[in-house]
Structure formats: structure tokens, C-alpha cells
Enzyme design. Structure first.
Site, PDB file in Angstrom:
ATOM      1  N   HIS A 175     -49.215 -32.049 -14.757  1.00 32.66           N
ATOM      2  CA  HIS A 175     -48.273 -32.620 -14.192  1.00 32.66           C
ATOM      3  C   HIS A 175     -48.111 -33.953 -14.909  1.00 32.66           C
ATOM      4  O   HIS A 175     -47.025 -34.378 -15.311  1.00 32.66           O
ATOM      5  CB  HIS A 175     -48.301 -32.759 -12.688  1.00 32.66           C
ATOM      6  CG  HIS A 175     -48.130 -31.646 -11.835  1.00 32.66           C
ATOM      7  ND1 HIS A 175     -46.951 -30.989 -12.024  1.00 32.66           N
ATOM      8  CD2 HIS A 175     -48.803 -30.848 -11.073  1.00 32.66           C
ATOM      9  CE1 HIS A 175     -46.790 -29.916 -11.241  1.00 32.66           C
ATOM     10  NE2 HIS A 175     -48.048 -29.820 -10.511  1.00 32.66           N
ATOM     11  N   TYR A 204     -38.550 -32.426 -10.150  1.00 36.91           N
ATOM     12  CA  TYR A 204     -39.267 -31.452  -9.316  1.00 36.91           C
ATOM     13  C   TYR A 204     -38.523 -30.820  -8.257  1.00 36.91           C
ATOM     14  O   TYR A 204     -38.716 -31.146  -7.150  1.00 36.91           O
ATOM     15  CB  TYR A 204     -40.502 -32.302  -8.557  1.00 36.91           C
ATOM     16  CG  TYR A 204     -41.364 -31.425  -8.383  1.00 36.91           C
ATOM     17  CD1 TYR A 204     -42.343 -30.519  -9.047  1.00 36.91           C
ATOM     18  CD2 TYR A 204     -41.874 -31.270  -7.027  1.00 36.91           C
ATOM     19  CE1 TYR A 204     -43.199 -29.908  -8.884  1.00 36.91           C
ATOM     20  CE2 TYR A 204     -43.129 -30.841  -6.525  1.00 36.91           C
ATOM     21  CZ  TYR A 204     -43.795 -29.798  -7.352  1.00 36.91           C
ATOM     22  OH  TYR A 204     -44.800 -29.130  -7.067  1.00 36.91           O
ATOM     23  N   HIS A 208     -42.901 -23.806  -6.107  1.00 34.35           N
ATOM     24  CA  HIS A 208     -44.154 -22.916  -6.294  1.00 34.35           C
ATOM     25  C   HIS A 208     -43.964 -21.392  -6.004  1.00 34.35           C
ATOM     26  O   HIS A 208     -44.996 -20.721  -6.425  1.00 34.35           O
ATOM     27  CB  HIS A 208     -45.039 -23.398  -4.918  1.00 34.35           C
ATOM     28  CG  HIS A 208     -45.440 -24.869  -5.268  1.00 34.35           C
ATOM     29  ND1 HIS A 208     -44.798 -25.848  -4.585  1.00 34.35           N
ATOM     30  CD2 HIS A 208     -46.423 -25.194  -5.709  1.00 34.35           C
ATOM     31  CE1 HIS A 208     -45.673 -26.937  -4.871  1.00 34.35           C
ATOM     32  NE2 HIS A 208     -46.728 -26.511  -5.480  1.00 34.35           N
ATOM     33  N   HIS A 245     -54.480 -28.133 -13.827  1.00 39.69           N
ATOM     34  CA  HIS A 245     -52.907 -27.965 -13.401  1.00 39.69           C
ATOM     35  C   HIS A 245     -52.434 -29.337 -12.930  1.00 39.69           C
ATOM     36  O   HIS A 245     -51.203 -29.676 -13.570  1.00 39.69           O
ATOM     37  CB  HIS A 245     -52.927 -26.960 -12.037  1.00 39.69           C
ATOM     38  CG  HIS A 245     -51.791 -26.912 -11.507  1.00 39.69           C
ATOM     39  ND1 HIS A 245     -50.793 -25.979 -11.590  1.00 39.69           N
ATOM     40  CD2 HIS A 245     -51.139 -27.836 -10.611  1.00 39.69           C
ATOM     41  CE1 HIS A 245     -49.764 -26.215 -10.792  1.00 39.69           C
ATOM     42  NE2 HIS A 245     -49.994 -27.045 -10.222  1.00 39.69           N
ATOM     43  N   GLU A 246     -53.461 -30.053 -12.287  1.00 39.25           N
ATOM     44  CA  GLU A 246     -52.926 -31.413 -11.934  1.00 39.25           C
ATOM     45  C   GLU A 246     -52.496 -32.355 -13.118  1.00 39.25           C
ATOM     46  O   GLU A 246     -51.589 -33.198 -13.090  1.00 39.25           O
ATOM     47  CB  GLU A 246     -53.817 -31.978 -10.924  1.00 39.25           C
ATOM     48  CG  GLU A 246     -53.901 -31.167  -9.636  1.00 39.25           C
ATOM     49  CD  GLU A 246     -52.388 -30.864  -8.891  1.00 39.25           C
ATOM     50  OE1 GLU A 246     -51.355 -31.430  -9.008  1.00 39.25           O
ATOM     51  OE2 GLU A 246     -52.236 -29.924  -7.947  1.00 39.25           O
ATOM     52  N   ASP A 298     -39.420 -25.937   0.024  1.00 39.63           N
ATOM     53  CA  ASP A 298     -40.403 -26.062  -1.294  1.00 39.63           C
ATOM     54  C   ASP A 298     -39.696 -26.712  -2.464  1.00 39.63           C
ATOM     55  O   ASP A 298     -39.769 -26.159  -3.546  1.00 39.63           O
ATOM     56  CB  ASP A 298     -40.937 -24.905  -1.560  1.00 39.63           C
ATOM     57  CG  ASP A 298     -42.104 -24.746  -2.583  1.00 39.63           C
ATOM     58  OD1 ASP A 298     -42.732 -26.009  -2.654  1.00 39.63           O
ATOM     59  OD2 ASP A 298     -42.060 -23.940  -3.488  1.00 39.63           O
ATOM     60  N   GLU A 309     -43.911 -26.724 -12.372  1.00 45.69           N
ATOM     61  CA  GLU A 309     -45.157 -25.934 -11.824  1.00 45.69           C
ATOM     62  C   GLU A 309     -45.721 -25.050 -12.693  1.00 45.69           C
ATOM     63  O   GLU A 309     -46.903 -24.674 -12.850  1.00 45.69           O
ATOM     64  CB  GLU A 309     -44.616 -25.138 -10.518  1.00 45.69           C
ATOM     65  CG  GLU A 309     -44.779 -26.333  -9.316  1.00 45.69           C
ATOM     66  CD  GLU A 309     -46.154 -27.101  -9.032  1.00 45.69           C
ATOM     67  OE1 GLU A 309     -47.195 -26.040  -9.256  1.00 45.69           O
ATOM     68  OE2 GLU A 309     -46.369 -28.052  -8.612  1.00 45.69           O
TER      69      GLU A 309
END
Length: 814
Positions: free
Chosen positions: A384, A395, A469, A380-381, A464, A404
Site C-alpha cells: 500500500h 481507495y 476487498h 501486502h501492507e 467496503d 488492494e
């Protein structure tokens, strides 16, 4: 500095003449417009007067109708495995870069097949700044409000210079003059308008953050915050924490082995931050015999093995499946930092993982999480990083939700690629100590996300970063439906059927969508358009894959089904207005029914939450929770809650007042009611009214208080209007039904707030948010106590969980 380009490097204007218009009809096969009426995608005919690739600049000039002040500069050219040539151009206005304005030319066999991207129409903009870069930076730093910044740390500066092999490298922000949309102004005339702004890359060390901050070059107003940190050779034997025993590449150095891999791109390196926040002080993990089996210790050192293995697995997935060499497709090194803690010495681990634009960082977790180094979190990271090197999705709001969502997609794809026995469709299932997972792609609602565009659990607030998210659940569920298929009825009443194509094909389509067709400002509509085109590229127009992509989007509420069929919208009714004229003293600050769960400050007397919905079955017993917010004293307030069971547009029929009574409490109140078996199936209105006057009805303007409207979907009901009376909550007085499930004391509190549950269950999670709904980080929970000395004075909402249920209570920090 002012960043301008010479005229020689830029693609200049051209008008759209009558000759051009005639050519346009013969060349253009289809054209799709974005929400601003500008072309988002233009598909050309393959025969006749198609543009040649050598005419790309002419195509852009004519199709976008560039004016004198508009320019496009070629950024890069790539050729993919299908034989497409992709040229990406950056937009400029009077020589100044237009942020998020990129347009691409896609050519095959020498002919231009497609144009797509985002072109910002800028007109009559004053490009001479009133503020210089130094003054604008002062505004940016005041906005960030950090205690220390990376450029103030000599060791971090030295580390950066070494890393970049550049004696002049620094984290200190340098101003770049750009044109960007104003995303933050409350002034209706400025909101959403192209603005001349200074752009700064601000990396804060404490509290940790990194973001592009945009400052209006005339007014000094902050117009956009775009987060960069997104909230996770030898062959060694790894006893990992989450993936069992694995083999992984390390290197031999000075008689020992360390977590470094030189066989993939420019390398994968995993370091130990030693429960600190300094990257320059981080050291290697080492092992004497390259059999890393003793790392299962109290320090969770085995989590470092997962980080190293996860980075290698992610690299291999993108290289072997998509032909991508590391996240930037140029072999960039992937650096992992484990045991990171942004507040060293406080005894509480860091509950996050992030990519900061340069490296991966993993915390050890605390109350909610174990160390955040599981395979899907690593993918996941690093996903990015792939995004920042391709679509570079901003974002915030829908583009941030896509950002995301794509990272979750890569988490699922890498898990499936390396270990199909893992729970592919759950994200963070290995690390979450409280819930089954952080997110679910197969059932987003289970973890509080929407599975339908603007359906149940869709977030429309500003917290957020606009719900990145939360609203990513729509893209997650689209991908799940595309891979697995299925049929049903979504939140907005559309009956869908999708023939799944498998995760491998779905992953190829998602990758091409993100890396070829999306731009920084893409929204869900653009993602649909891009993915349909990606499916056509890969599998052909009219293919089963194109049909599945289209139908999967229909399943999640974006666009029509393949062939243009849509479910006819239900007949709508008009509801009367209900609004408080003043919220100076009291307002609704919490409503929960099923998956509806909203915490808020005052909403100017009325909040339209009808895009948020929950399902309730006819004949079922339901409990609704709600509470009032007070500016100071808790006054006696009158509550009336209505449901339009027969869907006739009013709340005056028998049984449609489901809760009524009064209370002088700021605590969470509850009401229990039974849905009539004769309630009409389908979506209808839930109305919650708080007023200081007992005579307030469901349809009038009243002095003090607030009204909130939501949607409930009644299932298993009748097609006729209901009869009979629902059971009311505890008689006529709300004061007898205050939910005492949670007790906090003292309240107000100065240093410590004691928390207990009426059930005597252990509190496993405590979270504090301010009245805007933003999470507050400087409150520490341990042993049943919340330490609040670090909070500013004011009113906060406390959310606690026993691992099964969540409870809410307001408290005051004095």
C-alpha cells in the site's frame, strides 16, 4: 489555505488548430479513450513527425486540447532501466489543483513515445469558496465523528515533531482547496461532477481511522472519503511464528540487541505497542544474545520477529527485483508497531493490520485471526505504501480494488521470492483461524470474491468503500492466470486460454503497470491498457508476454483476447417487470443460493442483481435461503421464487416456480428444490418476489413488498426446454420450513444477546452488520454471548460461523 501556483510554473493553454490536426494524424499511432471520452493513452509513431522530449509541453497542450483555464505542472522526472524518461504532470484549473488529475509523458531516445493518465475536463467552475477552511473542517469532523483525534494527544504531537525533526509539525488538519469529483452526492446533477472542495487529512485516534475528507466549498457536503489507513547492524537468529528459523539484521545497542536494521535504506525498526494504541509509548523489543528463540510465549512476541523479517524481505524484493529503494524509492524508513490495540483493556485483540501513510501497525488478532504479521500480510501492507508513492490509487470502487489487488500481488511475489514452499496463491493463510485463507488468488470464489469482472460475487454496493476487498479478486486472478496460465470458461461465458509466463515476469509487468502507467482514478480498463503497454515495453510488441497479458485479462472478463477475438454474447431475452410500489413496511433483506449471498435494506421495490451469479448443476438438489425485513411488526408475507429453466424470458412454464408459500417470520427461511435434468445449459434468471398479496405473480406491479433478480448458470443441462415439476419447499407453507439453525435470545436485547446453534457446534465467529451492510465494530463476542450495550438502537444482522458454515439472524437492539 488556498493552494494556488503562479502562472510561471504552469503549462498553459493552447487551441487545436487545423495544422495541429494534420500533424496529429502523422504522429499518433493509436489512441484509447476513458469512460469520459478523454484520452487515456496516446501512442506515437517512432518516425516522421514525432515529438521530441523538449516538446513535451507542446504534446500535452495539443493532444489534450488544453483550454485557457487548464494548466499542467511538472511533478517529477524519472529514468528507468529500459532507458525511458518519465515526466509526470499535475493538472490545475485556474491555478487550483485538480485532485487525481495527473498525466505522464514517456520518452525514449529523446522522442515522446506515449502519453497516458487521467485528465479531468473542468469547465465554468466557480473557484471562489463560500465556506472558509475552518467551517469546512467542522463539517469534516462531524462526518468522521471520532471521540478523540491525534492532534488532541500531546504525546502523539510531540512524537510527530521528533519524528519529522520539525518543531511546527502537527496532526491538526490544514485545508487545501482542490477540484475533485463528487463521489457521494445523491443529487444526479452533482454526482460525478468536478467540485470545488476543501481537502483535509483527518487522523482519528478513537475510533481509529485516517482519511482524506473532501468538503464541498460551497454547500458543505462531503463529496469524497479516501482512506489512508487501508484494512495488513548485527545478524540475529529469529524463531519466527510463521516462517520458521530465519536470520535477520538487528543492531547492537547498550549491551543488548534490538529490532532495528540500518543496512536497508533509512532503516527498518520494529516496536512494541504493549497492547496499547500509543505510538509514542511504544518501546524496543530487545534480546541479550541476538538469538531470539525465547519469544514463543503467551504474548505472541515471536510475531514481532515476523514483522521485522517481513519488512526486510519486502524491502529486499523491491530493491533486488525492481530496483526500488524502499516504498518511496528514496530510502524511506519502514517502521513496524506490533501488539497494537485500539481498545486497550477490553481483553480482545485488534483484528487488523494497516499502513497509515507513515508506519506499519499490527494487531494480535482475536476470534478470526492470530497476530497479523505473516510474510504476505507484511508485504501486502507495505505494498500500500508503494502504491501511495506511485499510482496513489484512490481507495474506493475500482481504483480501490486495484489498490488492494496490487498489495495482494506483492504479498504473493514476496512469499515466492523468500520461500516458494509457502502457499503463494493464498493470502493470509498463516493467520486465519477460521477459513483456509483470507483470500485466494487462484480461486477467488472460494473466499467470496469474484474471479471475473462483474461476474459471480462481484460487489456493486457502497459498503467496503465500494467493494475494494471483494472486487480485488479480479486483479488477483488476472495475475494468477498471467503467471500460471490455464483455460476454461469464465462467468460471462467467454472461453479463454492463457499461456502462463511465470511469476517473475508477471511481477515485473505488474510493477511497471502500477508505478508507470496507472493514476489515482484508474479503473480495470486502465489497468488492462497499462499492463499491455508495460509488457510491450519490457518484452516487445507482439511478444508472448504481451499476448499472455491480454489473454489473462480476457480470462477475467476485461477486454478482448489477443487478436481481438471475443466469445459472441449469448442471445438475450427481455423479462417482464416486477416491482413493489411501497417498502414502507416490508422488504427482502437476505437472499442466499450458492455463492449468491446478499444482505440489504429496502431497495425501492426492485433490485437488479443479475450481475451476481452462481452455478447450479442440472439434476442437483439446491437450498435457497431468504428472509424479510420489517419496519416494525412482522406481517404475513407471500413468497414466490422462480427460475427460467428453458431461458425463454418468462417464468410460466411447468416447474419454474421453485418455491411458494407464506410466513409471518423475520427469521431466515429455506426452500429446497431439484434442478430438472432437462434444464437448458447456460445463464438464466432467478427471481425472488415478496408481497403482502397472495395474488401477486411473477410479472406485475403490486402494492407492498419487493422483487430481486439474480443470475444462475446451469451446468450439465440440456439444449431443450425442460419438462416436469421441481419439488417444492415443504409443501405449500413456508411457516413449516423456517431454518432454526441459529437461536438468539433475548430479542430485542439491551446488553447481552445469547447465541446457540441447533447443531450444538461451537460458535467461532460472530459479526454484526447494519442494514446497509456496513460492519459494526462496537459489539464484542465471547463465550457464546454478544455484548451489544455499545450499539445504537435499531435492527442489525448477525452472522455467525461454526468454522464450516455461516448462519444469519436479525436482532433488535433496544
Amino acid at each position: 489555505m488556498i493552494n494556488k501556483y503562479s502562472a510561471a510554473t504552469l503549462l498553459l493553454l493552447g487551441g487545436l488548430t487545423s495544422t495541429t490536426l494534420a500533424q496529429d494524424f502523422s504522429r499518433v499511432k493509436s489512441r484509447e479513450l476513458d469512460e469520459n471520452g478523454m484520452p487515456a493513452l496516446i501512442e506515437f509513431r517512432t518516425q516522421g513527425g514525432a515529438y521530441q522530449l523538449s516538446e513535451a509541453k507542446t504534446a500535452l497542450r495539443e493532444q489534450l486540447q488544453l483550454a485557457t483555464d487548464d494548466q499542467l505542472s511538472l511533478l517529477k522526472t524519472e529514468t528507468d532501466e529500459l532507458g525511458f524518461v518519465h515526466e509526470k504532470y499535475q493538472q490545475f484549473y485556474k491555478g487550483i489543483k485538480v485532485e487525481h488529475g495527473t498525466y505522464s509523458v514517456h520518452a525514449r531516445q529523446g522522442r515522446v513515445a506515449l502519453l497516458n493518465g487521467h485528465f479531468e475536463k473542468v469547465r465554468s467552475l466557480n473557484t471562489t469558496p463560500s465556506l472558509d477552511a475552518a467551517a469546512a473542517l467542522t463539517r469534516a469532523l462531524a462526518f468522521v465523528g471520532a471521540r478523540t483525534y491525534m492532534w488532541q494527544d500531546a504525546a502523539e504531537e510531540a512524537g510527530l515533531r521528533q519524528q519529522e525533526n520539525n518543531a511546527a509539525a502537527t496532526y491538526a488538519p490544514k485545508g487545501e482547496l482542490v477540484v475533485v469529483k463528487n463521489h457521494r452526492s445523491t443529487n444526479a446533477l452533482r454526482a460525478g461532477q468536478p467540485t470545488l472542495a476543501w481537502k483535509f487529512n483527518v487522523y482519528a485516534k478513537a475510533p481509529l481511522s485516517r482519511a482524506f475528507i473532501y468538503v464541498d466549498a460551497h454547500s458543505g457536503e462531503i463529496v469524497l472519503k479516501d482512506d489512508i489507513i487501508k484494512h495488513a547492524a548485527a545478524t540475529g537468529t529469529f524463531a519466527t511464528k510463521y516462517s520458521g528459523t530465519k536470520t535477520a539484521t538487528t543492531d547492537s545497542y547498550n549491551g543488548t540487541f534490538r529490532l532495528r536494521d540500518v543496512s536497508r535504506g533509512s532503516g527498518i525498526q520494529t516496536y512494541n505497542c504493549k497492547k496499547g494504541s500509543s505510538y509514542t509509548a511504544a518501546v524496543d523489543f530487545t534480546d541479550a544474545d541476538n538469538s531470539w528463540t525465547e519469544y514463543n510465549n503467551a504474548n505472541f512476541d515471536n510475531a514481532a520477529l515476523d514483522a521485522h523479517y517481513g519488512a526486510q524481505s519486502t524491502y529486499d524484493y523491491f530493491k533486488n527485483i525492481h530496483g526500488r529503494n524502499s516504498y518511496n524509492n528514496a530510502g524511506a524508513a519502514i517502521k513496524n508497531y506490533v501488539h497494537f490495540d485500539d481498545t486497550p483493556g477490553d481483553g480482545v485483540g485488534y483484528e487488523n493490520a494497516f499502513w497509515d501513510g507513515t508506519r506499519m501497525t499490527y494487531g494480535d488478532g482475536a476470534t478470526r485471526f492470530d497476530p497479523l504479521t505473516s510474510l504476505d500480510v507484511a508485504a501486502h501492507e507495505i505494498g500500500h505504501a508503494v502504491c501511495s508513492s506511485s499510482a496513489n490509487l484512490t481507495y474506493s470502487n475500482e481504483s480501490g480494488a486495484l489498490n488492494e489487488g496490487f498489495s495482494d500481488i506483492w504479498g504473493a511475489c514476496v512469499e515466492y521470492y523468500k520461500d516458494a514452499s509457502k502457499a503463494t496463491w493464498l493470502i493470509g493463510e498463516d493467520i486465519d483461524k477460521v477459513r483456509p485463507a483470507l483470500r485466494s488468488m487462484s480461486n477467488p470464489n472460494a473466499e467470496g470474491q469474484p474471479d471475473t469482472y462483474k461476474g459471480t460475487s462481484w460487489y456493486s454496493g457502497t459498503g467496503d468503500n465500494g467493494g475494494v476487498h471483494y472486487n480485488s479478486g479480479v486483479l488477483n486472478h488476472w495475475f494468477y492466470r498471467l503467471a500460471v496460465g490455464g483455460s476454461g470458461t469464465n462467468d460471462i461465458g467467454s472461453v479463454f486460454s492463457v499461456a502462463g509466463i511465470g511469476i517473475d515476469k508477471a511481477g515485473r509487468i505488474a510493477y511497471r503497470t502500477e508505478t508507470v502507467y496507472l493514476t489515482a482514478s484508474s479503473n480495470y480498463a486502465a489497468a488492462r491498457t497499462g499492463s499491455i503497454q508495460a509488457a510491450k515495453d519490457l518484452y516487445g510488441a507482439g511478444s508472448a508476454e504481451e499476448q499472455a497479458v491480454t489473454n489473462a485479462w480476457f480470462a477475467v472478463g476485461v477486454g478482448a483476447a489477443y487478436g481481438g477475438t471475443t466469445t459472441p454474447p449469448p442471445t438475450t431475452v427481455t423479462y417482464c417487470a416486477s416491482k413493489g410500489t411501497s417498502v414502507a413496511y416490508e422488504w427482502i433483506d437476505y437472499v442466499k443460493l450458492g455463492t449468491i449471498a446478499r444482505t440489504s435494506a429496502a431497495d425501492a421495490g426492485y433490485y437488479n442483481g443479475t450481475a451476481t451469479s452462481t452455478s447450479i448443476a442440472a439434476g442437483s438438489s439446491q437450498t435457497i435461503s431468504f428472509s424479510a425485513g420489517f419496519a416494525s411488526t412482522a406481517y404475513t408475507e407471500y413468497w414466490d421464487i422462480y427460475i427460467d429453466y428453458n431461458q425463454d424470458g418468462d417464468f410460466t412454464d411447468a416447474g419454474e416456480t421453485v418455491v411458494t408459500g407464506s410466513s409471518a417470520s423475520a427469521a431466515t427461511l429455506t426452500g429446497t428444490f431439484t434442478v430438472p435434468t432437462t434444464a437448458k445449459t447456460g445463464a438464466t434468471r432467478l427471481r425472488v418476489v415478496l408481497s403482502d398479496a397472495s395474488a401477486t405473480t411473477s410479472c406485475n406491479s403490486y402494492s407492498y413488498g419487493e422483487t430481486e433478480d439474480y443470475t444462475v448458470n446451469i451446468t450439465g443441462g440440456a439444449t431443450l426446454a425442460p419438462a416436469g415439476v421441481t419439488s417444492l419447499m415443504g409443501g405449500s407453507s413456508l411457516s413449516n420450513s423456517v431454518e432454526q439453525a441459529i437461536t438468539v435470545f433475548p430479542n430485542p436485547a439491551a446488553d447481552v444477546l445469547n447465541i446457540s446453534l441447533a447443531s450444538k457446534a461451537l460458535v467461532v465467529l460472530a459479526m454484526v452488520t447494519d442494514l446497509r451492510g456496513a460492519r459494526v465494530s462496537n459489539a464484542r463476542f465471547e463465550n457464546g454471548q454478544l455484548h451489544v450495550a455499545g450499539l445504537a438502537k435499531g435492527i442489525y444482522l448477525l452472522t455467525v460461523s461454526d468454522g464450516q458454515k455461516s448462519f444469519h439472524q436479525k436482532f433488535v437492539k433496544e
